[in-house]
Scaffold this active site. Structure first.
Site, PDB file in Angstrom:
ATOM      1  N   GLY A  40      37.811  62.773  52.652  1.00 40.11           N
ATOM      2  CA  GLY A  40      39.113  62.038  51.611  1.00 40.11           C
ATOM      3  C   GLY A  40      39.710  62.307  50.773  1.00 40.11           C
ATOM      4  N   GLY A  42      42.396  60.714  48.225  1.00 38.94           N
ATOM      5  CA  GLY A  42      42.761  60.076  47.450  1.00 38.94           C
ATOM      6  C   GLY A  42      42.351  60.190  45.740  1.00 38.94           C
ATOM      7  CG  HIS A 266      50.079  41.706  45.311  1.00 35.13           C
ATOM      8  ND1 HIS A 266      50.939  40.630  45.016  1.00 35.13           N
ATOM      9  CD2 HIS A 266      49.109  41.887  44.641  1.00 35.13           C
ATOM     10  CE1 HIS A 266      51.032  41.734  43.454  1.00 35.13           C
ATOM     11  NE2 HIS A 266      50.218  42.387  43.060  1.00 35.13           N
ATOM     12  CB  SER A 284      56.311  44.528  39.668  1.00 35.66           C
ATOM     13  OG  SER A 284      55.066  44.398  38.685  1.00 35.66           O
ATOM     14  NE  ARG A 330      47.269  40.231  41.089  1.00 38.29           N
ATOM     15  CZ  ARG A 330      47.228  41.770  42.008  1.00 38.29           C
ATOM     16  NH1 ARG A 330      45.954  41.824  42.363  1.00 38.29           N
ATOM     17  NH2 ARG A 330      47.690  42.848  40.984  1.00 38.29           N
ATOM     18  CG  HIS A 401      47.225  44.473  47.077  1.00 44.24           C
ATOM     19  ND1 HIS A 401      47.438  45.360  46.181  1.00 44.24           N
ATOM     20  CD2 HIS A 401      46.448  43.332  46.874  1.00 44.24           C
ATOM     21  CE1 HIS A 401      46.995  45.004  45.108  1.00 44.24           C
ATOM     22  NE2 HIS A 401      46.334  43.444  45.847  1.00 44.24           N
ATOM     23  CD  GLU A 425      41.124  49.680  48.839  1.00 36.25           C
ATOM     24  OE1 GLU A 425      41.758  50.483  48.754  1.00 36.25           O
ATOM     25  OE2 GLU A 425      40.954  48.858  49.048  1.00 36.25           O
ATOM     26  NE  ARG A 435      41.623  46.536  43.342  1.00 31.25           N
ATOM     27  CZ  ARG A 435      43.339  47.010  42.464  1.00 31.25           C
ATOM     28  NH1 ARG A 435      43.373  46.436  41.233  1.00 31.25           N
ATOM     29  NH2 ARG A 435      44.012  46.172  43.248  1.00 31.25           N
TER      30      ARG A 435
END
Lengths: 637, 253
Positions: A40, A42, A266, A284, A330, A401, A425, A435
């Site tokens: 990975g 990222g 989200h 957003s 959220r 998400h 993650e 989070r």
């Protein structure tokens, strides 16, 4: 099994420094004798690969995309937190630590979170040194904004593309090491198994996605940074190729999987437009500062928004939460949107959307003001939906998400398999049950730049690791397992596409193991997942061959693993007899519909051990001890 | 929900060494709300059910930032819309009855892997040649130690947002990688942290691009017209200045 966190005791402020001082070191001349496999690329994997190579280790880095620059960290928009206190507004390492523990609903390990907050400042220094064009004030100093309900401004950002800039910076650092001969890059490779020799992680089997060839790679340690499992829901804001396969195969080899039921939703995403929908796009959260959320009072009201008179609209968040209104957290916003849609009051073609209306804000502040604040978001919305949010209300719906659960790791980020480290993650460690915004980038880079370079040395220096041959039985066994799975997938030749089965799985989980969960729904998941798994292995249709670039085969392997993982997620959710953060069981809620924890019985990490394909997994527990913060009920009254 | 019927002429090529050809595929009943890639998903699902191999294409984030997707649609990189990646192109921009020619990026440096998938590893080679700041982890001073004028940071960001998709190369009659390269050279040359290596960087990256088989720039401006991030060719001008400075002003090489 006793889960030993290996977190040092004593004053929390000095735990990491004391730990670093005690970690064994690998002599610089010896570092070049060690091969480290990083899976990975990222933020976590890329930063780890670059930093480990800088230290002198030989790094072999793997990614499924055509280039390490593509990993999904690139899509993060908002920013990265750091306790720099540049705005002089009272921020500190302590406050960032406390906010993160509280935001995670007191389900994270204190020591890890404190270290994360402590390291946060060095991340910004390093990123600036690498030339990231962060937003700046007129004086040329770095700009900050507030984010995710924090009471201080600690978020650094590069327009709405912070993840992109941070990832490209890791990528460039890595490519510098490629040129130096210290990183060997293996793009378009998918890890299919972990190779364990003498109880330690010593290599991987990966499929070359272009030629189909299975490759064996040996190393002295394996670093897994393969992201989250949000795509188990089929629709999420994750990239299409994000998957649980590498983590799941490690789990089946003995790595414990912690808190799989902690998933984050989200509230403001662009809704599904039809059955063809392949993924969801985030808008957003800041839009809720000025937009009013509503649905029609009547069920099945198909009139256009403008034709629905004021007294037939239900501004349900303002009605139910008069003090917080549209700015509830959220999870609360998300659950309420689902509820009104379940009541048949959702809007849009699918009925799975609510309005986010800027009419009143535009009347109050003028179009120019709204345009200045949200112009780019409105343009993005219009590009995707062809609706103009200045004249018709936006439609939004929650989406998966981020996943807080992941492979269990100790303070050194090592899993229950010696030599297998898990970063970003893909691990479970820092965010607890929820989070906070702008914290994912921080954690990925903290793990890769500033934790693993120290802790991996301690492992290597203190462990006897004789050379292993690629002809070792463990490699042969792993390779033949991977080969057999490929053969089986291609042999099914059923009548249903893999996507179709994945969609059915996603719908099942979204309805029963998503925003709001209850025992009945979770039982249903546990009953239906095995049925879907049977359906998959009897009736899936995977075209093409094994020795070829075959995207259908890649997808099938990932969905096969999601179909196994989904059961564990539901089981974890059902076993946790409380609500906390992103895990909301409707039976456990306060009068204000907040998650109601049971600190007496569930203030712990649940880590699951794989016991075989037909056996029940075993649940282990790591108690969470809070010596520095007081556990409290989150309240948004 | 409006739907349209399309005819696709799609490039099919089994592997790098195989001969490719255009295959005609009907795409009926396409919702205008779909993205271009979702339209391809629908066609692929049907091909799968018919026992045929689906069209291979690269994609990942589907929100226009990873740079993985891209194809020529009727001769235009990422299709007809300005500042749009293929994944963000929606089918409402096409008309019922349209025929769409869908081909991979064409360039000597980008070999076809399969169908619409190409090998863009040459871009990684260019970055590895010098597209970085040689700052190892751990030694940085405080982030605010060097002020950077807001305008400079903004201009650097304009360049830094390149997604490395390759549309610039595919659009250029010379298959030049100048826009891609200049975006990185310009970004790092503008930031004070990138200055110490500026001369070495531009020389090394240009040399790497030549070695990969990319062509030169002859000011066609096709790259700028089709860049999904609307990166300006003024960055190529800045790269050229950096190059001149490096050649005439530097003791190195």
């Amino acid at each position: 099994m006793k889960l030993e966190s290996h977190a040092p005791g004593g004053p929390i402020e000095t735990r990491w420094s004391r730990h670093k001082n005690q970690i064994k070191l690998v002599n610089p001349a010896n570092k070049r004798k060690y091969d480290i496999i990083v899976v990975g690329t990222g933020l976590a994997g890329g930063s780890a690969a670059a930093s480990l190579a800088e230290l002198g280790y030989n790094v072999k880095a793997f990614c499924i995309q055509d280039s390490p620059r593509r990993a999904h960290s690139i899509a993060a928009q908002g920013g990265i937190n750091a306790a720099k206190n540049y705005p002089n507004d009272g921020d500190s390492v302590w406050r960032l630590f406390y906010d993160t523990v509280k935001g995670g609903d007191f389900r994270a390990r204190e020591s890890n979170v404190y270290r994360l907050a402590e390291i946060s400042t060095a991340i910004i220094d390093h990123c600036v040194a690498q030339g990231i064009p962060f937003a700046r004030d007129y004086g040329g100093l770095l700009a900050n904004r507030s984010f995710g309900g924090a009471q201080v401004s600690r978020t650094f950002y590069a327009r709405g593309q912070t993840g992109q800039q941070l990832l490209l910076c890791c990528y460039q650092g890595m490519m510098r090491q490629v040129a130096a001969g210290k990183v060997t890059m293996f793009p378009r490779r998918e890890m299919l198994d972990l190779v364990i020799v003498d109880g330690k992680a010593r290599g991987i089997v990966a499929r070359n996605l272009v030629t189909g060839e299975l490759e064996r790679h040996a190393g002295h340690a394996v670093v897994l940074a393969t992201g989250g499992y949000g795509n188990v829901f089929y629709l999420s804001t994750n990239a299409m190729a994000s998957n649980v396969t590498a983590a799941w195969r490690c789990h089946k080899r003995g790595a414990l999987f912690a808190n799989p039921c902690y998933t984050q939703i989200h509230p403001t995403c662009i809704p599904v437009s039809g059955g063809h929908q392949s993924k969801l796009t985030l808008m957003s959260e800041s839009l809720r500062n000025d937009g009013r959320v509503w649905v029609p009072k009547k069920q099945g009201d198909t009139r256009a928004a403008a034709d629905i008179p004021e007294d037939e609209r239900d501004y349900y968040l303002e009605r139910k939460y008069p003090s917080f209104g549209n700015l509830v957290p959220r999870d609360v916003a998300s659950r309420n949107a689902k509820q009104v849609c379940d009541e048949g009051r959702g809007v849009g073609a699918t009925g799975l959307a609510v309005y986010l209306d800027f009419r009143d804000a535009i009347q109050r502040d003028g179009r120019a003001t709204i345009e200045r604040k949200y112009g780019n978001l409105f343009a993005m919305y219009e590009k995707i939906t062809a609706d103009d949010p200045y004249t018709t209300p936006m439609m939004i719906y929650p989406a998966i998400h981020y996943t807080m659960g992941g492979l269990w790791v100790d303070y050194n980020l090592m899993s229950t398999i010696p030599g297998l480290f898990v970063l970003g993650e893909a691990n479970f460690s820092d965010h607890g049950a929820n989070r906070l915004g702008a914290s994912a980038l921080m954690q990925g880079l903290a793990d890769g730049y500033f934790v693993i370079p120290y802790t991996i040395g301690g492992y290597l220096a203190g462990t006897a690791l004789p050379q292993v041959s690629l002809e070792h039985a463990a490699f042969k066994d792993a390779e033949s397992g991977a080969k057999e799975q490929t053969r089986r997938l291609l042999a099914i030749q059923g009548r249903r596409t893999v996507d179709d089965i994945h969609r059915a799985l996603g719908r099942l989980l979204w309805d029963n193991c998503g925003m709001g969960r209850n025992d009945q729904g979770l039982q249903e998941v546990l009953q239906k997942v095995p049925e879907l798994r049977d359906e998959f292995w009897k009736n899936a249709l995977v075209p093409g061959g094994a020795d070829d670039f075959n995207q259908s085969l890649e997808k099938a392997g990932r969905v096969a693993d999601f179909l196994e993982f989904a059961g564990l997620m539901a089981k974890d959710a059902l076993t946790r007899r409380e609500s906390c953060g992103g895990h909301f069981n409707e039976a456990f809620q306060t009068e204000e519909n907040e998650a109601l924890r049971d600190d007496e019985n569930f203030c712990h990490v649940a880590a699951w051990e794989y016991k075989g394909p037909d056996a029940e997994p075993e649940r282990h527990v790591e108690p969470l001890v809070f010596e520095n913060v007081t556990l409290a009920q989150r309240s948004y009254k | 929900m409006a739907t349209i019927n399309l005819t696709l002429k799609v490039w099919r090529q089994k592997g790098q060494k195989d001969k490719g050809r255009l295959e005609t595929l009907p795409a009926p009943g396409i919702s205008t709300d779909m993205s271009f890639l979702e339209m391809l998903d629908v066609v692929n699902e049907r091909l799968t059910l018919e026992g045929k191999e689906p069209v291979a294409f690269d994609h990942d984030c589907r929100e226009g930032i990873c740079g993985m997707c891209g194809a020529m649609v009727n001769g235009l990189a990422h299709g007809p819309e300005r500042g749009t990646t293929l994944c963000q192109l929606h089918m409402r921009h096409f008309r019922d009855g349209d025929t769409l020619m869908i081909e991979p990026w064409r360039a000597r440096a980008f070999k076809v892997v399969k169908d619409l998938v190409v090998d863009r590893s040459a871009f990684d080679k260019i970055i590895a040649a010098g597209g970085y700041v040689s700052a190892s982890t751990g030694g940085a001073q405080d982030a605010n130690a060097i002020p950077v004028p807001m305008e400079t940071a903004e201009e650097a960001m304009d360049a830094a947002q390149c997604i490395g998709c390759g549309a610039c190369v595919a659009s250029c009659p010379n298959a030049s990688a100048m826009l891609f390269m200049s975006a990185k050279v310009s970004h790092l040359a503008l930031m004070p942290q990138g200055r110490p290596e500026a001369a070495r960087r531009v020389l090394a990256m240009l040399r790497a691009a030549d070695a990969c088989g990319f062509g030169n720039c002859s000011n066609e401006r096709e790259c700028e017209a089709k860049c999904p991030k609307e990166i300006k060719i003024t960055h190529i001008a800045r790269m050229n200045r950096e190059y001149m400075k490096a050649v005439f002003g530097s003791a190195r090489e």
